[in-house]
Design a protein around this motif. Structure first.
Motif, PDB file in Angstrom:
ATOM      1  N   ASP A  97     -15.394  -2.265   1.924  1.00 50.68           N
ATOM      2  CA  ASP A  97     -14.442  -1.234   1.494  1.00 50.68           C
ATOM      3  C   ASP A  97     -14.760   0.039   2.270  1.00 50.68           C
ATOM      4  OD1 ASP A  97     -12.838   0.653   0.334  1.00 50.68           O
ATOM      5  OD2 ASP A  97     -13.414   0.211  -1.732  1.00 50.68           O
ATOM      6  N   PRO A 101     -10.508   7.115  -0.829  1.00 45.54           N
ATOM      7  CA  PRO A 101      -9.318   7.394  -1.637  1.00 45.54           C
ATOM      8  C   PRO A 101      -8.579   8.598  -1.066  1.00 45.54           C
ATOM      9  CG  PRO A 101     -11.270   8.219  -2.730  1.00 45.54           C
ATOM     10  CD  PRO A 101     -11.757   7.466  -1.526  1.00 45.54           C
ATOM     11  N   THR A 118      -4.693   9.993  -7.029  1.00 44.72           N
ATOM     12  CA  THR A 118      -5.654   9.396  -6.119  1.00 44.72           C
ATOM     13  C   THR A 118      -5.767   7.908  -6.417  1.00 44.72           C
ATOM     14  OG1 THR A 118      -7.899   9.598  -5.213  1.00 44.72           O
ATOM     15  CG2 THR A 118      -7.660   9.889  -7.590  1.00 44.72           C
ATOM     16  N   GLU A 119      -6.799   7.265  -5.921  1.00 47.52           N
ATOM     17  CA  GLU A 119      -7.018   5.834  -6.173  1.00 47.52           C
ATOM     18  C   GLU A 119      -7.371   5.617  -7.638  1.00 47.52           C
ATOM     19  OE1 GLU A 119     -10.536   2.766  -4.889  1.00 47.52           O
ATOM     20  OE2 GLU A 119      -9.562   3.887  -3.274  1.00 47.52           O
ATOM     21  N   ALA A 122     -10.900   6.332  -9.397  1.00 47.41           N
ATOM     22  CA  ALA A 122     -11.758   7.200  -8.583  1.00 47.41           C
ATOM     23  C   ALA A 122     -12.262   8.379  -9.410  1.00 47.41           C
ATOM     24  CB  ALA A 122     -11.001   7.697  -7.359  1.00 47.41           C
ATOM     25  N   GLY A 146      -3.766   6.205 -11.133  1.00 47.92           N
ATOM     26  CA  GLY A 146      -4.283   7.147 -10.143  1.00 47.92           C
ATOM     27  C   GLY A 146      -4.095   8.606 -10.509  1.00 47.92           C
ATOM     28  N   ASP A 176     -14.493   6.856  -4.555  1.00 44.39           N
ATOM     29  CA  ASP A 176     -14.114   5.583  -5.171  1.00 44.39           C
ATOM     30  C   ASP A 176     -15.345   4.779  -5.566  1.00 44.39           C
ATOM     31  OD1 ASP A 176     -15.082   4.386  -2.849  1.00 44.39           O
ATOM     32  OD2 ASP A 176     -13.103   3.919  -2.037  1.00 44.39           O
TER      33      ASP A 176
END
Length: 208
Positions: A97, A101, A118-119, A122, A146, A176
């Motif tokens: 990964d 994010p 955002t992600e 996160a 998110g 993240d």
């Protein structure tokens, strides 16, 4: 093969693949000077057995060649001096990964505080510098969609009033689960709350 461990654990992130990685292998009953072979992503890495505990370097370039959002397995093999092969160790599996994010739609208002997207999941960190130069840090986790929010009450301890007028600077970052981080430029909020009008009657201040 006794144990196999990696320096990056169960997930390798964008920062970790900037440096060489290390795979540590222990053996049991294997003579010195035998060869341990670690295989990853079509590449083989060899190290000579010494005192049953070996470290194998995986070059950063090879870690950077791993495909983002993928899962990889790593194997380790060794044979003793008589040519008897150990049972292959394939216990190591990890995700890649490398994508940080994003931080989108950040908005700061005196009514809703500071919000954004955002992600999912996160961790968002907001560092606020007030007009007097005092610095405070706030953290919150983005929800499953998110979205995240730190309310005006959380930021100020109460709603914004005319006593809070001035420019507030917000430094926002998101991290993240793989510890990839993203930072946005400073977001400013100018607070200009009008003080309530007052009449003076008989020496008493009466707010309208």
């Amino acid at each position: 093969i006794g144990t196999v461990t990696t320096s990056w654990g169960s997930v390798i992130n964008a920062a970790e693949d900037d440096n060489d990685g290390v795979v540590t292998v222990t053996t049991d009953g294997v003579e010195n000077d035998q060869t341990v072979t670690v295989a990853l992503n079509g590449q083989s890495y060899n190290v000579t057995v010494t005192s049953y505990n070996m470290a194998i370097t995986i070059p950063a370039a090879d870690l950077q060649a791993l495909t983002d959002d993928s899962t990889y397995s790593l194997t380790a093999n060794v044979s003793d001096a008589a040519g008897n092969a150990a049972v292959q160790d394939s216990s190591i599996s990890f995700d890649v990964d490398k994508t940080p994010p994003t931080l989108l739609a950040i908005s700061a208002t005196i009514s809703s505080g500071i919000t954004g997207i955002t992600e999912a999941g996160a961790m968002v960190s907001v560092v606020m510098t007030d007009p007097a130069g005092a610095v405070n840090t706030f953290e919150t986790a983005a929800d499953a969609t998110g979205e995240w929010n730190i309310s005006a009450v959380e930021l100020m301890g109460s709603e914004f009033t005319s006593d809070d007028n001035g420019t507030y600077a917000f430094f926002v970052s998101a991290t993240d689960a793989a510890e990839n981080a993203y930072v946005v430029p400073t977001v400013n909020l100018v607070v200009d709350v009008e003080a309530p009008a007052q009449d003076v009657i008989g020496g008493l201040n009466i707010e309208q």
